[in-house]
Design a protein around this motif. Sequence first.
Motif, PDB file in Angstrom:
ATOM      1  N   GLU A   1     -24.312 -44.591 -18.534  1.00 34.76           N
ATOM      2  CA  GLU A   1     -24.639 -43.332 -17.865  1.00 34.76           C
ATOM      3  C   GLU A   1     -24.947 -42.333 -18.954  1.00 34.76           C
ATOM      4  O   GLU A   1     -24.281 -42.327 -19.988  1.00 34.76           O
ATOM      5  CB  GLU A   1     -23.464 -42.802 -17.028  1.00 34.76           C
ATOM      6  N   GLY A   2     -25.932 -41.473 -18.733  1.00 34.77           N
ATOM      7  CA  GLY A   2     -26.210 -40.450 -19.731  1.00 34.77           C
ATOM      8  C   GLY A   2     -27.487 -39.711 -19.417  1.00 34.77           C
ATOM      9  O   GLY A   2     -28.302 -40.163 -18.606  1.00 34.77           O
ATOM     10  N   GLY A   3     -27.630 -38.561 -20.050  1.00 33.07           N
ATOM     11  CA  GLY A   3     -28.844 -37.768 -19.867  1.00 33.07           C
ATOM     12  C   GLY A   3     -29.075 -36.878 -21.066  1.00 33.07           C
ATOM     13  O   GLY A   3     -28.235 -36.819 -21.983  1.00 33.07           O
TER      14      GLY A   3
ATOM     15  N   PHE B   1     -34.149 -36.093 -19.513  1.00 31.27           N
ATOM     16  CA  PHE B   1     -34.212 -37.557 -19.507  1.00 31.27           C
ATOM     17  C   PHE B   1     -32.928 -38.115 -18.907  1.00 31.27           C
ATOM     18  O   PHE B   1     -31.898 -37.437 -18.913  1.00 31.27           O
ATOM     19  CB  PHE B   1     -34.365 -38.108 -20.932  1.00 31.27           C
ATOM     20  N   ALA B   2     -33.010 -39.359 -18.438  1.00 37.33           N
ATOM     21  CA  ALA B   2     -31.832 -40.024 -17.873  1.00 37.33           C
ATOM     22  C   ALA B   2     -31.706 -41.409 -18.489  1.00 37.33           C
ATOM     23  O   ALA B   2     -32.705 -42.048 -18.816  1.00 37.33           O
ATOM     24  CB  ALA B   2     -31.963 -40.139 -16.358  1.00 37.33           C
ATOM     25  N   PHE B   3     -30.472 -41.858 -18.617  1.00 42.04           N
ATOM     26  CA  PHE B   3     -30.210 -43.145 -19.271  1.00 42.04           C
ATOM     27  C   PHE B   3     -29.311 -44.058 -18.446  1.00 42.04           C
ATOM     28  O   PHE B   3     -28.439 -44.744 -18.973  1.00 42.04           O
ATOM     29  CB  PHE B   3     -29.634 -42.891 -20.680  1.00 42.04           C
ATOM     30  N   TYR B   4     -29.539 -44.044 -17.140  1.00 39.42           N
ATOM     31  CA  TYR B   4     -28.902 -44.996 -16.227  1.00 39.42           C
ATOM     32  C   TYR B   4     -29.439 -46.390 -16.581  1.00 39.42           C
ATOM     33  O   TYR B   4     -30.531 -46.499 -17.151  1.00 39.42           O
ATOM     34  CB  TYR B   4     -29.265 -44.576 -14.786  1.00 39.42           C
ATOM     35  N   PRO B   5     -28.698 -47.466 -16.230  1.00 42.62           N
ATOM     36  CA  PRO B   5     -29.122 -48.800 -16.703  1.00 42.62           C
ATOM     37  C   PRO B   5     -30.504 -49.295 -16.260  1.00 42.62           C
ATOM     38  O   PRO B   5     -31.031 -50.238 -16.847  1.00 42.62           O
ATOM     39  CB  PRO B   5     -28.028 -49.728 -16.154  1.00 42.62           C
TER      40      PRO B   5
ATOM     41  N   GLY C   1     -41.269 -30.379 -11.585  1.00 41.85           N
ATOM     42  CA  GLY C   1     -42.205 -31.495 -11.460  1.00 41.85           C
ATOM     43  C   GLY C   1     -41.545 -32.786 -11.918  1.00 41.85           C
ATOM     44  O   GLY C   1     -40.685 -32.771 -12.798  1.00 41.85           O
ATOM     45  N   VAL C   2     -41.947 -33.879 -11.316  1.00 44.56           N
ATOM     46  CA  VAL C   2     -41.372 -35.184 -11.652  1.00 44.56           C
ATOM     47  C   VAL C   2     -42.482 -36.117 -12.109  1.00 44.56           C
ATOM     48  O   VAL C   2     -43.555 -36.152 -11.504  1.00 44.56           O
ATOM     49  CB  VAL C   2     -40.665 -35.813 -10.420  1.00 44.56           C
ATOM     50  N   GLU C   3     -42.254 -36.853 -13.179  1.00 42.61           N
ATOM     51  CA  GLU C   3     -43.201 -37.885 -13.598  1.00 42.61           C
ATOM     52  C   GLU C   3     -42.867 -39.152 -12.824  1.00 42.61           C
ATOM     53  O   GLU C   3     -42.079 -39.981 -13.281  1.00 42.61           O
ATOM     54  CB  GLU C   3     -43.121 -38.093 -15.116  1.00 42.61           C
TER      55      GLU C   3
ATOM     56  N   SER D   1     -25.307 -37.328 -17.481  1.00 39.56           N
ATOM     57  CA  SER D   1     -26.303 -38.002 -16.618  1.00 39.56           C
ATOM     58  C   SER D   1     -27.558 -37.147 -16.550  1.00 39.56           C
ATOM     59  O   SER D   1     -27.543 -35.962 -16.905  1.00 39.56           O
ATOM     60  CB  SER D   1     -25.753 -38.212 -15.195  1.00 39.56           C
ATOM     61  N   GLY D   2     -28.630 -37.751 -16.056  1.00 44.03           N
ATOM     62  CA  GLY D   2     -29.854 -36.990 -15.827  1.00 44.03           C
ATOM     63  C   GLY D   2     -29.625 -35.905 -14.788  1.00 44.03           C
ATOM     64  O   GLY D   2     -30.143 -34.783 -14.902  1.00 44.03           O
ATOM     65  N   THR D   3     -28.838 -36.218 -13.778  1.00 41.59           N
ATOM     66  CA  THR D   3     -28.543 -35.252 -12.724  1.00 41.59           C
ATOM     67  C   THR D   3     -27.832 -34.022 -13.299  1.00 41.59           C
ATOM     68  O   THR D   3     -28.190 -32.884 -12.966  1.00 41.59           O
ATOM     69  CB  THR D   3     -27.677 -35.928 -11.628  1.00 41.59           C
ATOM     70  N   CYS D   4     -26.837 -34.236 -14.172  1.00 36.74           N
ATOM     71  CA  CYS D   4     -26.154 -33.113 -14.840  1.00 36.74           C
ATOM     72  C   CYS D   4     -27.156 -32.295 -15.649  1.00 36.74           C
ATOM     73  O   CYS D   4     -27.072 -31.064 -15.699  1.00 36.74           O
ATOM     74  CB  CYS D   4     -25.084 -33.614 -15.802  1.00 36.74           C
TER      75      CYS D   4
ATOM     76  N   CYS E   1     -36.994 -37.966 -16.129  1.00 36.20           N
ATOM     77  CA  CYS E   1     -35.987 -39.034 -16.058  1.00 36.20           C
ATOM     78  C   CYS E   1     -36.609 -40.417 -15.966  1.00 36.20           C
ATOM     79  O   CYS E   1     -35.940 -41.417 -16.206  1.00 36.20           O
ATOM     80  CB  CYS E   1     -35.057 -38.795 -14.875  1.00 36.20           C
ATOM     81  N   GLU E   2     -37.895 -40.494 -15.587  1.00 35.64           N
ATOM     82  CA  GLU E   2     -38.530 -41.808 -15.467  1.00 35.64           C
ATOM     83  C   GLU E   2     -39.560 -42.061 -16.559  1.00 35.64           C
ATOM     84  O   GLU E   2     -40.274 -43.062 -16.509  1.00 35.64           O
ATOM     85  CB  GLU E   2     -39.178 -41.921 -14.072  1.00 35.64           C
ATOM     86  N   GLY E   3     -39.645 -41.155 -17.548  1.00 32.59           N
ATOM     87  CA  GLY E   3     -40.782 -41.274 -18.461  1.00 32.59           C
ATOM     88  C   GLY E   3     -40.494 -41.267 -19.951  1.00 32.59           C
ATOM     89  O   GLY E   3     -41.410 -41.072 -20.752  1.00 32.59           O
TER      90      GLY E   3
ATOM     91  N   SER F   1     -39.654 -38.668  -4.803  1.00 32.63           N
ATOM     92  CA  SER F   1     -38.851 -38.787  -6.021  1.00 32.63           C
ATOM     93  C   SER F   1     -37.495 -39.350  -5.651  1.00 32.63           C
ATOM     94  O   SER F   1     -37.164 -39.480  -4.473  1.00 32.63           O
ATOM     95  CB  SER F   1     -38.687 -37.407  -6.660  1.00 32.63           C
ATOM     96  N   PHE F   2     -36.718 -39.646  -6.678  1.00 35.24           N
ATOM     97  CA  PHE F   2     -35.312 -39.965  -6.471  1.00 35.24           C
ATOM     98  C   PHE F   2     -34.617 -38.666  -6.057  1.00 35.24           C
ATOM     99  O   PHE F   2     -34.949 -37.587  -6.552  1.00 35.24           O
ATOM    100  CB  PHE F   2     -34.718 -40.527  -7.765  1.00 35.24           C
ATOM    101  N   VAL F   3     -33.643 -38.771  -5.164  1.00 35.99           N
ATOM    102  CA  VAL F   3     -33.050 -37.606  -4.501  1.00 35.99           C
ATOM    103  C   VAL F   3     -32.457 -36.572  -5.468  1.00 35.99           C
ATOM    104  O   VAL F   3     -32.384 -35.374  -5.152  1.00 35.99           O
ATOM    105  CB  VAL F   3     -31.988 -38.065  -3.459  1.00 35.99           C
ATOM    106  N   ALA F   4     -32.067 -37.011  -6.687  1.00 37.56           N
ATOM    107  CA  ALA F   4     -31.399 -36.104  -7.623  1.00 37.56           C
ATOM    108  C   ALA F   4     -32.277 -34.925  -8.025  1.00 37.56           C
ATOM    109  O   ALA F   4     -31.762 -33.830  -8.290  1.00 37.56           O
ATOM    110  CB  ALA F   4     -30.959 -36.871  -8.876  1.00 37.56           C
ATOM    111  N   SER F   5     -33.611 -35.111  -8.071  1.00 37.08           N
ATOM    112  CA  SER F   5     -34.471 -34.011  -8.534  1.00 37.08           C
ATOM    113  C   SER F   5     -34.376 -32.834  -7.580  1.00 37.08           C
ATOM    114  O   SER F   5     -34.405 -31.675  -7.997  1.00 37.08           O
ATOM    115  CB  SER F   5     -35.924 -34.495  -8.708  1.00 37.08           C
ATOM    116  N   SER F   6     -34.244 -33.108  -6.310  1.00 33.21           N
ATOM    117  CA  SER F   6     -34.149 -32.038  -5.326  1.00 33.21           C
ATOM    118  C   SER F   6     -32.692 -31.582  -5.130  1.00 33.21           C
ATOM    119  O   SER F   6     -32.425 -30.384  -4.956  1.00 33.21           O
ATOM    120  CB  SER F   6     -34.747 -32.551  -4.017  1.00 33.21           C
TER     121      SER F   6
END
Length: 400
Positions: free
Chosen positions: A195-197, A183-187, A133-135, A62-65, A162-164, A88-93
Amino acid sequence: MESLMSNGQDIPLSRPDITALEIDHVVQTLKSGRLSIGPMQEQFEALVAARADTRYAVAVSSGTCGLHLGLLALGIKPGDEVITTPFSFVASSNAILYVGAKPVFVDINPRTLNLDPSQVEAAITPRTKAVLGVEAFGNPSHMIELANLCQKHEIPLIEDSCEGFGGTHRGRPIGSFGRLGVFAFYPNKQITCGEGGMIVTDDERIANLCRSMRNQGRPVDPIDPAEPAWQAPGSWLMHERLGYNYRLSEIHAALGVAQCKRLDEILELRNGVASKYMSRLMGMPDIILPTVDPETTMSWFVFVVRLSSEFTAENRDRILAGMRRHEVGVSNYFPPIHLQPFYMRQFGYSDGDFPITESVAQRTIALPFHTRLREREIDLVCQTLEVMIQREKFTIDRAS
Ligand SMILES: *Cc1c(COP(=O)(O)O)cnc(C)c1O
């Protein structure tokens, strides 16, 4: 990401783009008998590295991993501080918390919705060990300035991309600006594995550490005893460091490979939908449209508009509810991280701590956004939005 598939909604907020190519890749992989650590992972990594223009790519589950391993590989540890964005989405923090470090929030630029480099510089102290930093929504604005700033202060930039995936800024691909990118590959992302990153970097040491840590701390490229090529007894059960099982299965990687092969087609379709929204909503007085830097090729993650400042969070929420009643999938991306119950309780944050983030977050409306959105549906979404805004203005006027 609650209403992702928007169970049964006529016009869902998001929808993955899966064709016969993806199905064929997955079926072929299932038939191959090789379901983990194999050629699909390798191919997927090569495709993503090529796209991000980095020397290495390491697939994870996952992107979080990916963010977790990235922070570990950079040696971020308890007591360290990492500057990051509350918008941001909570995972970045959360990833910063996983390694025992402290997220230090800095407010955003109200136009780009990303970390403001001058405010980041003012927040750097001797305890600052990295900037994450988050895009936001895929927008890479300020990422190059952040990279230069980090270089000047000799701390690494972690790029939460993860968003870009697929976007560029000043001719350089998103994911290539930091010491490492993720990068993240959630649906609901541009492309998905279910799921993937992926961690991308030019640094061989970081890539090898991440490869080892995703696979139980094994030496890089251990030999699986189940494989006929097995020659080196012991390497599969040798664990050189604390590791995790953050591997991406071959089934997930096969999906990722097919999606990567279709990336340009997918990005073009998403770009077309964004353009239609732009021209359709351009004249609407109560709405602020996303701004795109002229030096940016956007890889649109979501399409988020903002209400003008006369609207409150309550107004916005009633507009969201009204749209959902009309079967239009919408969301409030993103409630500020520092105002999440866990963060308020754990760190004592309160309303007013990051005023720009809060003021932006109160008025966002993420509209339905995916490759198959038709012109008629875009029209219907915009009409519904317009009606709900007019209705809300009517109640505001009546109350005053
Ligand atoms: C989606 C996302 C993540 C997490 O990715 P997962 O694959 O869902 O773990 C992290 N950061 C940001 C900004 C994201 O949008």
